[in-house]
Design a protein around this motif. Structure first.
Motif, PDB file in Angstrom:
ATOM      1  N   GLN A   1       0.808  -1.228   0.000  1.00 20.76           N
ATOM      2  CA  GLN A   1       0.000   0.000   0.000  1.00 20.76           C
ATOM      3  C   GLN A   1       0.841   1.278   0.000  1.00 20.76           C
ATOM      4  OE1 GLN A   1      -3.149   0.047   2.917  1.00 20.76           O
ATOM      5  NE2 GLN A   1      -3.796   2.110   2.361  1.00 20.76           N
ATOM      6  N   PRO A   2       1.963   1.344   0.733  1.00 23.31           N
ATOM      7  CA  PRO A   2       2.788   2.563   0.655  1.00 23.31           C
ATOM      8  C   PRO A   2       3.229   2.891  -0.771  1.00 23.31           C
ATOM      9  CG  PRO A   2       3.454   1.247   2.538  1.00 23.31           C
ATOM     10  CD  PRO A   2       2.481   0.412   1.763  1.00 23.31           C
ATOM     11  N   LEU A   3       3.587   1.863  -1.551  1.00 26.20           N
ATOM     12  CA  LEU A   3       3.988   2.073  -2.947  1.00 26.20           C
ATOM     13  C   LEU A   3       2.803   2.574  -3.766  1.00 26.20           C
ATOM     14  CD1 LEU A   3       6.296   1.599  -5.114  1.00 26.20           C
ATOM     15  CD2 LEU A   3       5.148  -0.573  -5.574  1.00 26.20           C
ATOM     16  N   GLU A   4       1.628   1.981  -3.558  1.00 28.45           N
ATOM     17  CA  GLU A   4       0.432   2.391  -4.287  1.00 28.45           C
ATOM     18  C   GLU A   4       0.070   3.841  -3.983  1.00 28.45           C
ATOM     19  OE1 GLU A   4      -1.895  -1.936  -4.528  1.00 28.45           O
ATOM     20  OE2 GLU A   4      -2.779  -0.261  -3.456  1.00 28.45           O
ATOM     21  N   ASP A   5       0.107   4.197  -2.714  1.00 29.10           N
ATOM     22  CA  ASP A   5      -0.266   5.570  -2.315  1.00 29.10           C
ATOM     23  C   ASP A   5       0.709   6.599  -2.900  1.00 29.10           C
ATOM     24  OD1 ASP A   5      -2.361   4.524  -0.883  1.00 29.10           O
ATOM     25  OD2 ASP A   5      -1.336   4.594   1.060  1.00 29.10           O
ATOM     26  N   TYR A   6       1.991   6.282  -2.880  1.00 25.06           N
ATOM     27  CA  TYR A   6       3.015   7.237  -3.309  1.00 25.06           C
ATOM     28  C   TYR A   6       2.909   7.550  -4.798  1.00 25.06           C
ATOM     29  CZ  TYR A   6       7.608   9.529  -3.190  1.00 25.06           C
ATOM     30  OH  TYR A   6       8.633  10.452  -3.256  1.00 25.06           O
ATOM     31  N   TYR A   7       2.540   6.524  -5.601  1.00 22.67           N
ATOM     32  CA  TYR A   7       2.479   6.725  -7.056  1.00 22.67           C
ATOM     33  C   TYR A   7       1.038   6.770  -7.584  1.00 22.67           C
ATOM     34  CZ  TYR A   7       7.492   5.978  -6.963  1.00 22.67           C
ATOM     35  OH  TYR A   7       8.831   6.103  -6.690  1.00 22.67           O
ATOM     36  N   ARG A   8       0.067   6.974  -6.695  1.00 21.75           N
ATOM     37  CA  ARG A   8      -1.344   7.176  -7.060  1.00 21.75           C
ATOM     38  C   ARG A   8      -1.867   6.018  -7.914  1.00 21.75           C
ATOM     39  NH1 ARG A   8      -1.389  13.497  -8.861  1.00 21.75           N
ATOM     40  NH2 ARG A   8      -3.629  13.125  -8.922  1.00 21.75           N
ATOM     41  N   PHE A   9      -1.501   4.811  -7.522  1.00 24.27           N
ATOM     42  CA  PHE A   9      -1.937   3.604  -8.221  1.00 24.27           C
ATOM     43  C   PHE A   9      -3.465   3.520  -8.287  1.00 24.27           C
ATOM     44  CE2 PHE A   9      -3.247  -0.870  -8.022  1.00 24.27           C
ATOM     45  CZ  PHE A   9      -2.536  -1.435  -9.070  1.00 24.27           C
ATOM     46  N   GLN A  10      -4.115   3.924  -7.192  1.00 21.49           N
ATOM     47  CA  GLN A  10      -5.575   3.830  -7.101  1.00 21.49           C
ATOM     48  C   GLN A  10      -6.277   4.680  -8.154  1.00 21.49           C
ATOM     49  OE1 GLN A  10      -3.477   4.749  -4.730  1.00 21.49           O
ATOM     50  NE2 GLN A  10      -3.697   3.424  -2.921  1.00 21.49           N
ATOM     51  N   ASP A  11      -5.672   5.805  -8.537  1.00 22.80           N
ATOM     52  CA  ASP A  11      -6.294   6.687  -9.535  1.00 22.80           C
ATOM     53  C   ASP A  11      -6.252   6.084 -10.935  1.00 22.80           C
ATOM     54  OD1 ASP A  11      -6.615   8.431  -7.465  1.00 22.80           O
ATOM     55  OD2 ASP A  11      -4.930   9.726  -8.010  1.00 22.80           O
ATOM     56  N   PHE A  12      -5.280   5.219 -11.177  1.00 28.02           N
ATOM     57  CA  PHE A  12      -5.086   4.675 -12.520  1.00 28.02           C
ATOM     58  C   PHE A  12      -5.646   3.256 -12.688  1.00 28.02           C
ATOM     59  CE2 PHE A  12      -2.009   8.048 -12.341  1.00 28.02           C
ATOM     60  CZ  PHE A  12      -1.898   8.512 -13.649  1.00 28.02           C
ATOM     61  N   HIS A  13      -5.591   2.452 -11.654  1.00 24.95           N
ATOM     62  CA  HIS A  13      -5.872   1.025 -11.834  1.00 24.95           C
ATOM     63  C   HIS A  13      -6.997   0.494 -10.941  1.00 24.95           C
ATOM     64  CE1 HIS A  13      -2.388   0.864 -14.445  1.00 24.95           C
ATOM     65  NE2 HIS A  13      -1.671   1.438 -13.487  1.00 24.95           N
ATOM     66  N   SER A  14      -6.756   0.377  -9.675  1.00 23.73           N
ATOM     67  CA  SER A  14      -7.731  -0.280  -8.803  1.00 23.73           C
ATOM     68  C   SER A  14      -7.719   0.391  -7.426  1.00 23.73           C
ATOM     69  CB  SER A  14      -7.377  -1.766  -8.659  1.00 23.73           C
ATOM     70  OG  SER A  14      -8.310  -2.423  -7.853  1.00 23.73           O
ATOM     71  N   PRO A  15      -8.913   0.589  -6.801  1.00 19.78           N
ATOM     72  CA  PRO A  15      -8.967   1.243  -5.491  1.00 19.78           C
ATOM     73  C   PRO A  15      -8.190   0.469  -4.432  1.00 19.78           C
ATOM     74  CG  PRO A  15     -11.165   1.044  -6.455  1.00 19.78           C
ATOM     75  CD  PRO A  15     -10.248   0.228  -7.298  1.00 19.78           C
ATOM     76  N   THR A  16      -7.835   1.165  -3.375  1.00 16.53           N
ATOM     77  CA  THR A  16      -7.142   0.545  -2.249  1.00 16.53           C
ATOM     78  C   THR A  16      -7.968  -0.609  -1.686  1.00 16.53           C
ATOM     79  OG1 THR A  16      -6.195   2.699  -1.691  1.00 16.53           O
ATOM     80  CG2 THR A  16      -6.105   0.995   0.010  1.00 16.53           C
ATOM     81  N   LEU A  17      -7.296  -1.698  -1.360  1.00 18.72           N
ATOM     82  CA  LEU A  17      -7.997  -2.836  -0.776  1.00 18.72           C
ATOM     83  C   LEU A  17      -8.338  -2.556   0.679  1.00 18.72           C
ATOM     84  CD1 LEU A  17      -5.899  -5.835  -2.206  1.00 18.72           C
ATOM     85  CD2 LEU A  17      -8.025  -4.877  -3.093  1.00 18.72           C
ATOM     86  N   GLU A  18      -9.514  -3.019   1.101  1.00 18.74           N
ATOM     87  CA  GLU A  18      -9.960  -2.842   2.478  1.00 18.74           C
ATOM     88  C   GLU A  18     -10.081  -4.191   3.167  1.00 18.74           C
ATOM     89  OE1 GLU A  18     -13.596  -0.604   2.139  1.00 18.74           O
ATOM     90  OE2 GLU A  18     -12.494   1.301   2.196  1.00 18.74           O
ATOM     91  N   GLU A  19     -10.354  -4.160   4.461  1.00 19.60           N
ATOM     92  CA  GLU A  19     -10.427  -5.397   5.241  1.00 19.60           C
ATOM     93  C   GLU A  19     -11.445  -6.373   4.651  1.00 19.60           C
ATOM     94  OE1 GLU A  19     -10.908  -6.632   9.917  1.00 19.60           O
ATOM     95  OE2 GLU A  19     -10.094  -4.671   9.379  1.00 19.60           O
ATOM     96  N   ALA A  20     -12.599  -5.850   4.227  1.00 15.21           N
ATOM     97  CA  ALA A  20     -13.650  -6.724   3.685  1.00 15.21           C
ATOM     98  C   ALA A  20     -13.200  -7.435   2.411  1.00 15.21           C
ATOM     99  CB  ALA A  20     -14.912  -5.910   3.409  1.00 15.21           C
ATOM    100  N   ASP A  21     -12.271  -6.829   1.660  1.00 17.59           N
ATOM    101  CA  ASP A  21     -11.771  -7.466   0.439  1.00 17.59           C
ATOM    102  C   ASP A  21     -11.004  -8.747   0.760  1.00 17.59           C
ATOM    103  OD1 ASP A  21     -12.644  -5.602  -1.599  1.00 17.59           O
ATOM    104  OD2 ASP A  21     -11.212  -4.191  -0.742  1.00 17.59           O
ATOM    105  N   PHE A  22     -10.391  -8.790   1.944  1.00 23.62           N
ATOM    106  CA  PHE A  22      -9.641  -9.979   2.341  1.00 23.62           C
ATOM    107  C   PHE A  22     -10.528 -11.000   3.049  1.00 23.62           C
ATOM    108  CE2 PHE A  22      -6.438  -6.597   2.117  1.00 23.62           C
ATOM    109  CZ  PHE A  22      -5.448  -7.215   1.367  1.00 23.62           C
ATOM    110  N   ASP A  23     -11.569 -10.518   3.740  1.00 25.32           N
ATOM    111  CA  ASP A  23     -12.386 -11.402   4.576  1.00 25.32           C
ATOM    112  C   ASP A  23     -13.588 -12.016   3.868  1.00 25.32           C
ATOM    113  OD1 ASP A  23     -10.717 -10.896   6.706  1.00 25.32           O
ATOM    114  OD2 ASP A  23     -11.930  -9.240   7.486  1.00 25.32           O
ATOM    115  N   ASN A  24     -13.987 -11.441   2.718  1.00 26.86           N
ATOM    116  CA  ASN A  24     -15.243 -11.892   2.112  1.00 26.86           C
ATOM    117  C   ASN A  24     -15.166 -13.321   1.584  1.00 26.86           C
ATOM    118  OD1 ASN A  24     -13.550 -10.709  -0.106  1.00 26.86           O
ATOM    119  ND2 ASN A  24     -15.215 -11.476  -1.347  1.00 26.86           N
TER     120      ASN A  24
END
Length: 538
Positions: free
Chosen positions: A34-57
């Motif tokens: 996540q630190p790498l994604e946040d620093y280079y705005r990965f979420q704006d280009f590809h896929s939103p930040t993963l949340e707890e529910a994404d791992f638990d569902n």
């Protein structure tokens, strides 16, 4: 390494492996990726930040197809009950995305309320706006199948241009969002409607990079005869080959997935075998859920690294004061060349790079001078995760899976195929005669005895050499005949008496009829004269 997870595993031997591994995945993502994604705005280009529910569902199955291919009916067939929001008809009925999930009481939740629920993995869908959220809902009901998996029903895809434009949201983008998070994507086709419309073609292309999750169902196959079915299958494979650009052939399941009598019964056995294969694939999803999440995290990490290299390269190429806009246009047009340069410079596979055209369109909206330069420590953290931490997590996964029963989907149609005499293969092949008191081979034994006495038996037995002369007439390979010999020679004396020979001929018939041989001889096939010694030896 991962000592905290090892401790958990020790304390919870026989517990839920997915839960413990899920904790490790969350830890890796939040600390390393996540630190790498946040620093280079990965979420704006590809896929939103993963949340707890994404791992638990729970594992999710996405159904996609043109209208009236039987998507909603397929869900009802699996659950064996109706669900809130369900509408079935020959005309386009489902105009919404419906997440069918487990709940203690039956009810539904509209999209706007659903995307603010932190326990559901849909929060990031809010970015598609009200036009989508008004066409999204969650149907909850206490169904045994839904304790293990969730199912996403999608709107029927139409062929008209008006439908695509008037949805009010980017349909393919929504499908892509789901595709990144589900465990299985099922494309449904109707045996009478094999045309792939433009929107359906675009929808399938949006699953790029998720090819391992795709399965194809040719539904309503009982409405055509065998000759027509063969032509329909060939036409479907040709159509899919033009849309899905992979060297592997997609797995296509053929059948009639609803609880109504078959209109054409000549392919009944084929439909049963295909349905059983599809059920096994779906039933295995809970078992493979942790592996799928791990696999998706690895794919995401590789893409995030590539994205960081692209963004930092664009930043490095920008002038400090004048000519920024001209340079930006030049860099966007040269993006394919930049990809090749980065591939050589950092030894990256071309398959890890995002689609050029889409990336060019997205970059138009950004000021390159505000991008960040390359930060090696962030890249190193992800490299270390991929090289070392993932291996430890895989080891933990294997260790915990050996300490717990295999999780499977139960209930609904899944239980119907394993109950009573209607399970796959019951009364067929090696299982034929399992319920009968008389030895099943006895009815054919007079024919086998005639052959037996032409093979020069000595003291009531024929040698392996003489038996081989007859057995090779079946044209089965030696590896199969060797297994048949091992099963038939019950007393392991290297010879066959008349009952053992009859057994060998019966096993050859089973194999020639297209059934698998048993690994151990079932009790009902053991020749009567050999049963007592066999029981004593046990």
């Amino acid at each position: 390494m991962f000592s905290w997870m090892g401790k958990q595993a020790g304390e919870r031997a026989g517990g839920d492996a997915v839960q413990t591994v899920t904790g490790g995945l969350k830890e890796l993502y939040t600390r390393r990726l996540q630190p790498l994604e946040d620093y280079y705005r990965f979420q704006d280009f590809h896929s939103p930040t993963l949340e707890e529910a994404d791992f638990d569902n729970k594992p999710m199955v996405l159904l996609v197809g043109q209208y009236s291919t039987g998507k909603t009916t397929f869900i009802r067939y699996l659950l064996e009950q109706d669900f809130p929001g369900m509408r079935i008809g020959p005309e386009p009925t489902t105009d919404s995305f419906i997440a069918v999930m487990y709940g203690d009481t039956e009810g539904s939740t509209p999209g706007n309320a659903l995307v603010v629920d932190p326990k559901k993995p849909f929060r990031k869908l809010s970015r598609f706006g009200n036009a989508f959220l008004n066409r999204f809902m969650c149907a909850q009901l206490p169904n045994e199948v839904l304790k293990s998996i969730s199912i996403i029903d999608s709107p029927g895809i139409l062929s008209g241009e008006k439908q695509r434009i008037s949805r009010g949201y980017d349909f393919c983008q929504v499908l892509q969002w789901f595709a990144e998070r589900v465990d299985r994507i099922i494309l449904l086709f109707d045996a009478h409607k094999l045309d792939i419309s433009d929107e359906f073609s675009e929808a399938i292309k949006s699953f790029r990079g998720q090819d391992d999750k795709i399965r194809v169902v040719l539904n309503k196959a009982d409405q055509v005869d065998t000759q027509q079915l063969m032509r329909v299958y060939g036409a479907l494979m040709w159509s899919l080959g033009k849309v899905i650009n992979t060297p592997e052939v997609l797995r296509v399941y053929i059948g009639s997935f609803w609880a109504q009598p078959l209109q054409n019964t000549e392919n009944r056995r084929l439909f049963e075998v295909e349905a059983q294969d599809l059920f096994r694939d779906i039933q295995s999803l809970p078992q493979k859920a942790a592996v799928r999440k791990l696999n998706d995290l690895i794919k995401r990490a590789r893409l995030a690294k590539v994205h960081a290299y692209i963004i930092s390269h664009l930043k490095k190429e920008m002038p400090s004061v004048f000519g920024k806009e001209n340079k930006k246009r030049e860099l966007i047009s040269r993006l394919p060349e930049i990809y090749i340069q980065l591939q050589r410079e950092h030894h990256i596979s071309p398959g890890d790079f995002p689609e050029v055209k889409k990336m060019q369109e997205q970059l138009e909206n950004y000021d390159f001078s505000k991008f960040h330069s390359l930060k090696p420590k962030l890249i190193e953290a992800v490299d270390n995760m991929l090289a070392n931490k993932i291996a430890s997590l895989m080891s933990l996964m294997s260790q915990e899976e050996s300490n717990m029963p295999t999780p499977m989907v139960h209930g609904g149609a899944f239980d119907g195929t394993t109950t009573g005499p209607f399970g796959q293969g019951y009364g067929e092949g090696a299982r034929e005669g399992a319920d009968e008191e008389e030895w099943v081979i006895a009815k054919d034994k007079p024919v086998y005895d005639e052959i037996f006495y032409t093979l020069s038996p000595i003291n009531g037995k024929i040698s392996g050499v003489n038996a081989k002369k007859e057995m090779v007439n079946s044209k089965l390979p030696n590896s199969v005949l060797g297994k048949i010999w091992k099963l038939a020679d019950c007393d392991n004396d290297g010879m066959l008496d008349e009952e053992e020979f009859a057994l060998a001929k019966h096993l050859i018939k089973i194999k020639l009829d297209g059934y698998e041989l048993p690994s151990i001889l079932p009790p009902h096939l053991v020749p009567p004269s050999h049963r007592k010694p066999l029981q004593v030896s046990e």
